[in-house]
Design an enzyme around this catalytic site. Sequence first.
Site, PDB file in Angstrom:
ATOM      1  N   GLY A 293       0.831  -0.845  -0.528  1.00 28.98           N
ATOM      2  CA  GLY A 293      -0.218   0.184  -0.169  1.00 28.98           C
ATOM      3  C   GLY A 293       0.101   1.100  -0.253  1.00 28.98           C
ATOM      4  O   GLY A 293       1.830   1.349  -0.529  1.00 28.98           O
ATOM      5  N   SER A 294       0.421   2.587   1.087  1.00 32.07           N
ATOM      6  CA  SER A 294       1.290   3.284   0.573  1.00 32.07           C
ATOM      7  C   SER A 294       2.073   3.483   1.480  1.00 32.07           C
ATOM      8  O   SER A 294       3.192   4.727   1.575  1.00 32.07           O
ATOM      9  CB  SER A 294      -0.122   4.342   1.054  1.00 32.07           C
ATOM     10  OG  SER A 294      -0.917   4.773   0.842  1.00 32.07           O
ATOM     11  N   THR A 295       2.835   2.474   2.035  1.00 36.07           N
ATOM     12  CA  THR A 295       4.407   2.695   2.166  1.00 36.07           C
ATOM     13  C   THR A 295       5.479   2.160   1.361  1.00 36.07           C
ATOM     14  O   THR A 295       6.923   2.712   1.583  1.00 36.07           O
ATOM     15  CB  THR A 295       4.358   1.384   3.202  1.00 36.07           C
ATOM     16  OG1 THR A 295       3.975   0.264   2.962  1.00 36.07           O
ATOM     17  CG2 THR A 295       3.811   1.329   4.918  1.00 36.07           C
ATOM     18  N   LEU A 296       4.794   2.351   0.150  1.00 37.46           N
ATOM     19  CA  LEU A 296       5.895   2.373  -1.177  1.00 37.46           C
ATOM     20  C   LEU A 296       5.948   3.387  -1.510  1.00 37.46           C
ATOM     21  O   LEU A 296       7.129   3.986  -2.521  1.00 37.46           O
ATOM     22  CB  LEU A 296       5.689   1.010  -1.911  1.00 37.46           C
ATOM     23  CG  LEU A 296       6.392   0.331  -2.596  1.00 37.46           C
ATOM     24  CD1 LEU A 296       6.812  -0.497  -1.918  1.00 37.46           C
ATOM     25  CD2 LEU A 296       6.001  -0.852  -3.921  1.00 37.46           C
ATOM     26  N   LYS A 297       5.042   3.990  -1.754  1.00 30.58           N
ATOM     27  CA  LYS A 297       5.097   5.861  -2.384  1.00 30.58           C
ATOM     28  C   LYS A 297       6.748   6.596  -1.570  1.00 30.58           C
ATOM     29  O   LYS A 297       6.866   7.068  -3.057  1.00 30.58           O
ATOM     30  CB  LYS A 297       4.174   6.829  -1.561  1.00 30.58           C
ATOM     31  CG  LYS A 297       2.552   6.271  -1.972  1.00 30.58           C
ATOM     32  CD  LYS A 297       1.304   7.022  -0.834  1.00 30.58           C
ATOM     33  CE  LYS A 297       0.519   6.802  -2.018  1.00 30.58           C
ATOM     34  NZ  LYS A 297      -1.243   6.817  -0.781  1.00 30.58           N
TER      35      LYS A 297
END
Length: 574
Positions: A293-297
């Site tokens: 999820g957003s932890t990859l942004k």
Amino acid sequence: MSVATQGLVRLPVWRARIVLAALAAAFGVLTLRSLYLQAMKTDFLQEKGDARYSRVLEVPATRGRILDRNGEALAVSTPVKSVWAIPADVELSRTQRKKLATLLTLEPAELDRKLADASRDFVYLKRQVSPDTAQAVAALGVKGIYQHPEYRRYYPGGEVTAHVIGFIGVDGGGQEGVELAHEATLAGKAGSRRVIKDRLGGIVEDVEAIRAAQDGTDLRLSIDSKLQSLAYAALKGAVEAHRARAGGVVALDVRTGEILALVNVPSYNPNNRARLTGAQIRNRVITDLFEPGSTLKPFTIALAIETGKVTPATQIETAPGSLTLANYSIRDVHPAAALSVGQVLQKSSNVGAAKLALMLPREAMWDLFKRVGFGTQPSLGFPGAAAGRLRPFRSWHPIEQATMAYGHGISVSLVQLARAYTVFARDGELVPLSLVKTGAVASGDKVLSTEAARAVRAMLELAVQPGGTGPRARIMGWRVAGKTGTAHKQENGSYAADKYLASFVGFAPASAPRLVVAVMIDEPSAGRHYGGTVAAPVFAQVMQGALRQLGVPHDAPLEPVELPGEGDEAKENT
């Protein structure tokens, strides 16, 4: 001649001499045979004698201890006995049979079954019984029942360290965790000695040592037992409070790459595995894969900055809060007209992250993901470590490249994700991980420029401030940087509408990072499912306790942190 004399029959002298000669010949043959056997067949006779009275006994090696980084025992071996029998030799009265079954905690029918086959020369009645029980069995004086020494493994940490340490089987070989991964070091080599036994099986003479036992070597792990207990308690509390399916936490030392804590819930007691299930054994932190999820942004943003496509202040048009590609719409929960690159991360904008990704070459994104460890099995020497899923960039379509920017279409393990964040904590260096204590500063691989890594670090610090998605990750006395993640779970090839995986990854102190902590909560079902409300508080508990325990200097005022009210913090997109 008298009547008595007349009644006697006199035998011929030659017959007496023949009988005497036959007896003498027989004795002669026996004498020659005995001389022949003793002089010419010594080895044969010795072999037959040995077969009846000489035995080679195995001398078990003591398995090496497993210690934490401070020398606290996590696995030790204690001496026990195993009770075995030669069924044909066993003579049991009814009273003895009942007492023996009770001592060995066996049903009488099971004991009878073990002793039923008289053709067997060896059968275990009970493995690894306590010394007191073994002594009570010996006191029964039952013929045909014997004992030999073994070692039983004991795990003082129980369920807290179960997934790290693992366990050994009844025969002494490692079956899970460190016990399996370091079997060659811990096991040692059994020795043997020759003894003479009497007909009852008692040793009457210790003849010689054939091979000396080589005890296993102690192993000192990087794990800190106190931090491990702290992380386990925080995770277990969160899993129970949010009625989650499972969870995991891993804490890394940024300087050395050592894993200081690694916990999973549900867990199990390795000292009592009678009702153990596969779900309990799974080391989810290392083996389970999920969409981050957003932890990859932060990685997409870091690449965009490093390649000069944007700066932290560059404005990204995100209106009207959606982006349609190939009949698929990417949406933001809180639409905005335009956001700076820093705000894209702070507000966790899917539209902003997707537009940044589409500015980049597919190969460049794939290359960065590969260089930070995604799609590659972690070099931990740990059984079952998963490599994750990172498809070749040539197969990416624009929609896939866009969604991968915010962690969809790629799968990672929690330990991979935690390691990847060391890039931001170490000014662009990816640190190698270790479950064994090294005590030395690790040499990392440079995968990002220092400038790009520090720029993203500053953005990650903003993400936990008011107005970001992770203010519940803040702690008193230290600056924190990190990112929330919330992703729908996949089931049967599609995303489940009501099943989520909440995560948070961060580091502290932000001014000079010392620790990275990653948290994953699987399927929270108590009404909250965002990473900022479910996983971030666990991060705060673990990070604050760890920094205190390690004596890390403060870099923020020692003032209570005001946490947002329910629903006040920004929600990351899913």
